[in-house]
Design an enzyme around this catalytic site. Structure first.
Site, PDB file in Angstrom:
ATOM      1  N   GLN A   1       0.280  10.424  18.315  1.00 52.38           N
ATOM      2  CA  GLN A   1      -0.999   9.957  17.789  1.00 52.38           C
ATOM      3  C   GLN A   1      -1.440   8.632  18.413  1.00 52.38           C
ATOM      4  O   GLN A   1      -2.447   8.053  18.012  1.00 52.38           O
ATOM      5  CB  GLN A   1      -0.981   9.886  16.265  1.00 52.38           C
ATOM      6  CG  GLN A   1      -0.111   8.804  15.651  1.00 52.38           C
ATOM      7  CD  GLN A   1      -0.014   8.975  14.140  1.00 52.38           C
ATOM      8  OE1 GLN A   1       0.656   9.855  13.627  1.00 52.38           O
ATOM      9  NE2 GLN A   1      -0.713   8.125  13.393  1.00 52.38           N
TER      10      GLN A   1
ATOM     11  N   GLY B   1       0.842  -1.208   0.000  1.00 51.07           N
ATOM     12  CA  GLY B   1       0.000   0.000   0.000  1.00 51.07           C
ATOM     13  C   GLY B   1       0.868   1.244   0.000  1.00 51.07           C
ATOM     14  O   GLY B   1       0.668   2.173  -0.784  1.00 51.07           O
ATOM     15  N   HIS B   2       1.894   1.262   0.881  1.00 50.61           N
ATOM     16  CA  HIS B   2       2.824   2.400   0.901  1.00 50.61           C
ATOM     17  C   HIS B   2       3.570   2.494  -0.433  1.00 50.61           C
ATOM     18  O   HIS B   2       3.776   3.581  -0.963  1.00 50.61           O
ATOM     19  CB  HIS B   2       3.877   2.231   1.998  1.00 50.61           C
ATOM     20  CG  HIS B   2       3.333   2.212   3.394  1.00 50.61           C
ATOM     21  ND1 HIS B   2       3.321   1.077   4.170  1.00 50.61           N
ATOM     22  CD2 HIS B   2       2.798   3.193   4.153  1.00 50.61           C
ATOM     23  CE1 HIS B   2       2.806   1.369   5.351  1.00 50.61           C
ATOM     24  NE2 HIS B   2       2.468   2.633   5.372  1.00 50.61           N
TER      25      HIS B   2
ATOM     26  N   GLN C   1      -6.314   5.830   1.078  1.00 49.15           N
ATOM     27  CA  GLN C   1      -7.740   5.911   1.415  1.00 49.15           C
ATOM     28  C   GLN C   1      -8.118   4.974   2.558  1.00 49.15           C
ATOM     29  O   GLN C   1      -9.195   5.088   3.124  1.00 49.15           O
ATOM     30  CB  GLN C   1      -8.558   5.601   0.143  1.00 49.15           C
ATOM     31  CG  GLN C   1     -10.057   5.523   0.300  1.00 49.15           C
ATOM     32  CD  GLN C   1     -10.696   6.860   0.699  1.00 49.15           C
ATOM     33  OE1 GLN C   1     -10.051   7.908   0.650  1.00 49.15           O
ATOM     34  NE2 GLN C   1     -11.954   6.814   1.103  1.00 49.15           N
TER      35      GLN C   1
ATOM     36  N   VAL D   1      -5.136  -0.617  -1.051  1.00 49.11           N
ATOM     37  CA  VAL D   1      -4.539  -1.797  -1.686  1.00 49.11           C
ATOM     38  C   VAL D   1      -4.881  -3.005  -0.811  1.00 49.11           C
ATOM     39  O   VAL D   1      -4.763  -2.939   0.417  1.00 49.11           O
ATOM     40  CB  VAL D   1      -3.008  -1.638  -1.820  1.00 49.11           C
ATOM     41  CG1 VAL D   1      -2.383  -2.895  -2.442  1.00 49.11           C
ATOM     42  CG2 VAL D   1      -2.676  -0.408  -2.666  1.00 49.11           C
TER      43      VAL D   1
ATOM     44  N   LEU E   1      -4.415  -3.842   3.164  1.00 48.68           N
ATOM     45  CA  LEU E   1      -3.059  -3.898   3.691  1.00 48.68           C
ATOM     46  C   LEU E   1      -2.906  -2.909   4.844  1.00 48.68           C
ATOM     47  O   LEU E   1      -3.376  -1.779   4.781  1.00 48.68           O
ATOM     48  CB  LEU E   1      -2.038  -3.564   2.604  1.00 48.68           C
ATOM     49  CG  LEU E   1      -1.912  -4.565   1.461  1.00 48.68           C
ATOM     50  CD1 LEU E   1      -0.728  -4.190   0.567  1.00 48.68           C
ATOM     51  CD2 LEU E   1      -1.744  -5.987   1.967  1.00 48.68           C
ATOM     52  N   SER E   2      -2.240  -3.365   5.899  1.00 45.38           N
ATOM     53  CA  SER E   2      -2.000  -2.529   7.071  1.00 45.38           C
ATOM     54  C   SER E   2      -0.806  -3.105   7.821  1.00 45.38           C
ATOM     55  O   SER E   2      -0.638  -4.333   7.881  1.00 45.38           O
ATOM     56  CB  SER E   2      -3.225  -2.567   7.991  1.00 45.38           C
ATOM     57  OG  SER E   2      -2.878  -2.120   9.283  1.00 45.38           O
TER      58      SER E   2
HETATM   59  O1  PAF Z   1      -0.954   7.159   8.155  1.00 44.97           O
HETATM   60  C1  PAF Z   1       0.087   7.171   8.830  1.00 44.97           C
HETATM   61  O2  PAF Z   1       0.963   6.302   8.710  1.00 44.97           O
HETATM   62  C2  PAF Z   1       0.302   8.286   9.857  1.00 44.97           C
HETATM   63  O3  PAF Z   1      -0.897   8.615  10.495  1.00 44.97           O
HETATM   64  C3  PAF Z   1       1.001   9.520   9.285  1.00 44.97           C
HETATM   65  C4  PAF Z   1       0.157  10.213   8.221  1.00 44.97           C
HETATM   66  C5  PAF Z   1       2.334   9.128   8.700  1.00 44.97           C
HETATM   67  C6  PAF Z   1       1.245  10.536  10.422  1.00 44.97           C
HETATM   68  O4  PAF Z   1       2.054   9.998  11.428  1.00 44.97           O
END
Ligand code: PAF
Length: 281
Positions: A61, A36-37, A148, A176, A184-185
């Protein structure tokens, strides 16, 4: 490919690139990269002259009881993958670089940040918008790309960019999925094989609900109910939230019309998975 650790070095490099009138495409990540990345990276390679990927597991976060400590970290593997993609710079700072000691400055998009993910994870989006703002200030990209899968994150970051007049263009690319349709995660690595099998029901449920809407169902509760039933049939899954919301402000819909998102957060064991589908009538 160069790995940059210091904010000052990254800023200097970006200044030089922009002074040479070249564009910067930016992919913010927390590492543990998957396809996905890499889809985001490949798109940036097509669209921008220079590609910068940040790898930073952002402490602000994560809530106090969340998985910051055990969030997967694999910088060497990640950088190898990015070298193979032809990425120009990886920005991977220490937390102290991003969050200097003393009173903090935070950025928060009101209202949108307190619903859905924000209701389950208080403060999460303040952490996301704060770090994305900092990263945008450091990297100063022409174009930034997000996935997304984190639909609410994308909506909130877009709102931040628009309302703070940041001038960066945001691109959001589709989810993806693996061969078994699971989105994917990086957190999928935590799933047992039974949980993984059960997780397939999430996308199946979302698609079933979307089909019902496309076939003319106009009752939002009935649409959500279709998906709920399929997910609840799996013992290993527990719904955190499942909502049909409008695509712009993510408010629950009262009438099935326009562009909507069916968004889900579902626990598979202790792992929390996100997924969503767009529904358009
Ligand atoms: O989606 C992510 O991996 C994170 O929330 C991000 C956008 C890199 C911010 O830390």
């Amino acid at each position: 490919m160069e790995i940059i650790r210091k904010v000052s070095s990254m800023r200097e490099i970006s200044s030089q690139i922009l002074a040479a009138r070249r564009t910067i495409g930016f992919v913010p990540t927390m590492g543990c990269l998957h396809d996905g990345h890499l889809a985001l990276v490949r798109r940036m390679k097509q669209l921008a002259d220079v590609v910068v990927v940040s790898i930073f597991v952002n402490p602000s976060q994560f809530g106090p009881d969340e998985d910051f400590g055990k969030y997967p970290r694999q910088l060497t593997r990640d950088t190898d993958l990015l070298i193979a993609e032809g990425v120009d710079y990886v920005f991977s700072p220490e937390a102290e670089e991003i969050y200097p000691e003393g009173p903090a400055t935070t950025v928060e998009v009101e209202d949108l940040s307190t619903r859905l993910e924000g209701a389950s994870r208080p403060g999460h989006f303040r952490g996301v918008t704060t770090v994305v703002m900092k990263l945008l200030q450091i990297v100063r990209p022409t174009l930034v790309v997000l996935g997304q899968k984190d639909a609410q994150q994308a909506v909130i970051v877009r709102r931040m960019i628009d309302t703070l007049f940041l001038g960066t263009e945001l691109l959001v690319l589709p989810i993806v999925r693996d061969e078994d349709d699971v989105a994917l995660s990086s957190r999928n690595a935590f799933l047992s094989s039974g949980e993984r099998r059960a997780s397939r029901a999430i996308y199946r449920a979302l698609c079933d609900a979307r089909e019902a809407a496309e076939a003319g169902e106009r009752d939002p509760e009935a649409i959500v109910g279709r998906a709920r039933e399929i997910i609840e049939a799996e013992d290993r899954l527990r719904i955190d939230y499942l909502e049909l919301v409008d695509g712009n402000l993510l408010r629950p819909v009262t009438a099935v019309e326009g562009r909507m998102l069916l968004v889900a957060a579902v626990y598979a064991g202790v792992t929390r998975l996100l997924d969503n589908v767009e529904i358009a009538t």
